[in-house]
Write a protein that holds these residues in place. Structure first.
Motif, PDB file in Angstrom:
ATOM      1  N   GLN A  12      61.199  -6.163   1.032  1.00 46.25           N
ATOM      2  CA  GLN A  12      62.149  -5.089   1.350  1.00 46.25           C
ATOM      3  C   GLN A  12      63.560  -5.600   1.610  1.00 46.25           C
ATOM      4  O   GLN A  12      64.507  -4.812   1.652  1.00 46.25           O
ATOM      5  CB  GLN A  12      61.670  -4.314   2.582  1.00 46.25           C
ATOM      6  CG  GLN A  12      60.357  -3.583   2.408  1.00 46.25           C
ATOM      7  CD  GLN A  12      59.174  -4.407   2.855  1.00 46.25           C
ATOM      8  OE1 GLN A  12      59.185  -5.632   2.770  1.00 46.25           O
ATOM      9  NE2 GLN A  12      58.136  -3.737   3.350  1.00 46.25           N
ATOM     10  N   SER A  13      63.717  -6.904   1.832  1.00 43.90           N
ATOM     11  CA  SER A  13      65.027  -7.451   2.198  1.00 43.90           C
ATOM     12  C   SER A  13      65.425  -8.583   1.261  1.00 43.90           C
ATOM     13  O   SER A  13      64.593  -9.400   0.866  1.00 43.90           O
ATOM     14  CB  SER A  13      64.992  -7.979   3.632  1.00 43.90           C
ATOM     15  OG  SER A  13      66.207  -8.631   3.976  1.00 43.90           O
ATOM     16  N   GLN A  14      66.719  -8.652   0.974  1.00 37.40           N
ATOM     17  CA  GLN A  14      67.279  -9.738   0.177  1.00 37.40           C
ATOM     18  C   GLN A  14      68.241 -10.600   0.990  1.00 37.40           C
ATOM     19  O   GLN A  14      68.960 -11.422   0.431  1.00 37.40           O
ATOM     20  CB  GLN A  14      68.020  -9.165  -1.043  1.00 37.40           C
ATOM     21  CG  GLN A  14      67.162  -8.293  -1.942  1.00 37.40           C
ATOM     22  CD  GLN A  14      65.925  -9.029  -2.436  1.00 37.40           C
ATOM     23  OE1 GLN A  14      66.012 -10.149  -2.920  1.00 37.40           O
ATOM     24  NE2 GLN A  14      64.767  -8.382  -2.317  1.00 37.40           N
ATOM     25  N   ASP A  15      68.252 -10.413   2.332  1.00 40.85           N
ATOM     26  CA  ASP A  15      69.239 -11.118   3.158  1.00 40.85           C
ATOM     27  C   ASP A  15      68.678 -11.350   4.565  1.00 40.85           C
ATOM     28  O   ASP A  15      69.105 -10.724   5.533  1.00 40.85           O
ATOM     29  CB  ASP A  15      70.534 -10.310   3.222  1.00 40.85           C
ATOM     30  CG  ASP A  15      71.694 -11.090   3.824  1.00 40.85           C
ATOM     31  OD1 ASP A  15      71.669 -12.337   3.784  1.00 40.85           O
ATOM     32  OD2 ASP A  15      72.625 -10.447   4.357  1.00 40.85           O
ATOM     33  N   VAL A  16      67.735 -12.277   4.686  1.00 36.71           N
ATOM     34  CA  VAL A  16      67.127 -12.595   5.968  1.00 36.71           C
ATOM     35  C   VAL A  16      67.897 -13.741   6.617  1.00 36.71           C
ATOM     36  O   VAL A  16      68.150 -14.771   5.983  1.00 36.71           O
ATOM     37  CB  VAL A  16      65.643 -12.984   5.801  1.00 36.71           C
ATOM     38  CG1 VAL A  16      65.056 -13.470   7.128  1.00 36.71           C
ATOM     39  CG2 VAL A  16      64.846 -11.789   5.272  1.00 36.71           C
ATOM     40  N   ASP A  70      64.912 -15.697  16.157  1.00 36.41           N
ATOM     41  CA  ASP A  70      64.904 -14.248  15.920  1.00 36.41           C
ATOM     42  C   ASP A  70      65.343 -14.050  14.475  1.00 36.41           C
ATOM     43  O   ASP A  70      66.535 -14.085  14.173  1.00 36.41           O
ATOM     44  CB  ASP A  70      65.854 -13.555  16.902  1.00 36.41           C
ATOM     45  CG  ASP A  70      66.127 -12.100  16.535  1.00 36.41           C
ATOM     46  OD1 ASP A  70      65.345 -11.524  15.760  1.00 36.41           O
ATOM     47  OD2 ASP A  70      67.133 -11.549  17.032  1.00 36.41           O
ATOM     48  N   MET A  71      64.368 -13.892  13.577  1.00 36.64           N
ATOM     49  CA  MET A  71      64.696 -13.661  12.174  1.00 36.64           C
ATOM     50  C   MET A  71      65.089 -12.195  11.987  1.00 36.64           C
ATOM     51  O   MET A  71      64.486 -11.296  12.580  1.00 36.64           O
ATOM     52  CB  MET A  71      63.514 -14.016  11.280  1.00 36.64           C
ATOM     53  CG  MET A  71      62.943 -15.419  11.496  1.00 36.64           C
ATOM     54  SD  MET A  71      64.149 -16.752  11.287  1.00 36.64           S
ATOM     55  CE  MET A  71      64.571 -16.572   9.548  1.00 36.64           C
ATOM     56  N   THR A  72      66.104 -11.972  11.168  1.00 34.15           N
ATOM     57  CA  THR A  72      66.672 -10.630  11.018  1.00 34.15           C
ATOM     58  C   THR A  72      66.919 -10.320   9.555  1.00 34.15           C
ATOM     59  O   THR A  72      67.588 -11.095   8.861  1.00 34.15           O
ATOM     60  CB  THR A  72      68.009 -10.518  11.778  1.00 34.15           C
ATOM     61  OG1 THR A  72      67.816 -10.881  13.145  1.00 34.15           O
ATOM     62  CG2 THR A  72      68.562  -9.102  11.703  1.00 34.15           C
ATOM     63  N   ALA A  73      66.398  -9.200   9.096  1.00 33.10           N
ATOM     64  CA  ALA A  73      66.732  -8.712   7.758  1.00 33.10           C
ATOM     65  C   ALA A  73      68.093  -8.037   7.855  1.00 33.10           C
ATOM     66  O   ALA A  73      68.200  -6.864   8.198  1.00 33.10           O
ATOM     67  CB  ALA A  73      65.667  -7.741   7.260  1.00 33.10           C
ATOM     68  N   GLY A  76      72.988 -17.240   9.680  1.00 35.41           N
ATOM     69  CA  GLY A  76      73.192 -17.202   8.238  1.00 35.41           C
ATOM     70  C   GLY A  76      71.883 -17.023   7.500  1.00 35.41           C
ATOM     71  O   GLY A  76      70.799 -17.040   8.093  1.00 35.41           O
ATOM     72  N   PRO A  77      71.957 -16.876   6.187  1.00 33.30           N
ATOM     73  CA  PRO A  77      70.771 -16.558   5.392  1.00 33.30           C
ATOM     74  C   PRO A  77      69.857 -17.751   5.182  1.00 33.30           C
ATOM     75  O   PRO A  77      70.283 -18.907   5.214  1.00 33.30           O
ATOM     76  CB  PRO A  77      71.368 -16.088   4.064  1.00 33.30           C
ATOM     77  CG  PRO A  77      72.679 -16.810   3.965  1.00 33.30           C
ATOM     78  CD  PRO A  77      73.187 -16.903   5.363  1.00 33.30           C
ATOM     79  N   VAL A  78      68.583 -17.440   4.977  1.00 30.68           N
ATOM     80  CA  VAL A  78      67.596 -18.439   4.587  1.00 30.68           C
ATOM     81  C   VAL A  78      67.037 -18.053   3.223  1.00 30.68           C
ATOM     82  O   VAL A  78      67.088 -16.891   2.819  1.00 30.68           O
ATOM     83  CB  VAL A  78      66.453 -18.560   5.623  1.00 30.68           C
ATOM     84  CG1 VAL A  78      67.005 -19.035   6.961  1.00 30.68           C
ATOM     85  CG2 VAL A  78      65.715 -17.235   5.796  1.00 30.68           C
ATOM     86  N   GLN A  79      66.505 -19.074   2.540  1.00 31.08           N
ATOM     87  CA  GLN A  79      66.000 -18.879   1.181  1.00 31.08           C
ATOM     88  C   GLN A  79      64.577 -19.416   1.074  1.00 31.08           C
ATOM     89  O   GLN A  79      64.154 -20.268   1.863  1.00 31.08           O
ATOM     90  CB  GLN A  79      66.901 -19.606   0.169  1.00 31.08           C
ATOM     91  CG  GLN A  79      68.382 -19.283   0.256  1.00 31.08           C
ATOM     92  CD  GLN A  79      68.698 -17.849  -0.098  1.00 31.08           C
ATOM     93  OE1 GLN A  79      67.956 -17.210  -0.858  1.00 31.08           O
ATOM     94  NE2 GLN A  79      69.796 -17.326   0.444  1.00 31.08           N
TER      95      GLN A  79
END
Length: 220
Positions: free
Chosen positions: A61-65, A99-102, A194-197
């Motif tokens: 559902q997310s492209q920017d975690v 705290d991971m965030t979409a 910042g983002p993770v991949q």
């Protein structure tokens, strides 16, 4: 999920995951948000927990975690309306957490004035490191938090820069919720989020605490 609390046997079930937003002024600034005048509290489900050595799963559902490194206070003694002077007596231990965030879903929720539960609550979105006894921490307001992604430092700051120190957070939250053994208080993140991949390796640490390491992968 059960966790082992220092000086307590047997393990207890994880209760509430109480999380604090914008508890560092530099993070509020990087998000272009005002510094709050009282703690901003939101909740994550216990199903969001993943322990060190596990994997954060990126939801479709997310492209920017994004990653957010945090100090976590672990409640060991039940309390309600706890005075500030006794607040830290209710903390059994500390750990480093994430705290991971979409972020894309959070931005959409903010625009619609909806809650953040979806953006914050996916499975594996609350990594938690090993819990150390509270007595092992000399000064909880003088710990250096650090997060590396693929060995590159992304976040580094001292807990002395928290807007609301741990003592005040325990006091504040206990006037809303009865705090119970096994509750986890994620105390906010400094700047540098910042983002993770897919394929990333995250390593989080805090002074005097055992580190947290998780990998990142796509949900199956």
């Amino acid at each position: 999920m059960k966790i082992s609390l220092p000086d307590r046997s047997p393990p207890v079930s994880v209760g509430k995951l109480l999380c604090i937003g914008r508890n560092y002024a530099d993070h509020a600034a990087e998000m272009d948000r005002a510094v709050p005048d009282e703690p901003m509290v939101f909740l994550k489900p216990a199903s969001a927990l993943v322990r060190s050595g596990g994997a954060v799963r990126l939801p479709p559902q997310s492209q920017d975690v994004h990653h957010e490194v945090e100090l976590v206070a672990v409640v060991g003694t039940e309390g309600k309306n706890i005075p500030r002077s006794a607040a830290l007596d209710h903390v059994a231990g500390y750990a480093v957490g994430l705290d991971m965030t979409a972020r894309d879903l959070q931005a959409e929720a903010k625009e619609r004035r909806h809650p953040w539960s979806v953006a914050k609550g996916f499975d594996t979105f609350a990594p938690l490191g090993p819990i150390q006894p509270a007595e092992a921490v000399d000064d909880v307001q003088d710990l250096t938090l650090r997060l590396t992604v693929n060995d590159e430092t992304r976040q580094e700051a001292s807990t002395r820069h928290q807007i609301f120190p741990v003592r005040d957070l325990v006091h504040y939250c206990s006037h809303i919720f009865t705090l119970s053994p096994g509750d986890l208080l994620y105390t906010g993140t400094p700047s540098g989020v910042g983002p993770v991949q897919d394929g990333d390796r995250l390593h989080a640490s805090a002074t005097g605490l055992d580190p947290l390491s998780v990998s990142v992968g796509r949900s199956g």
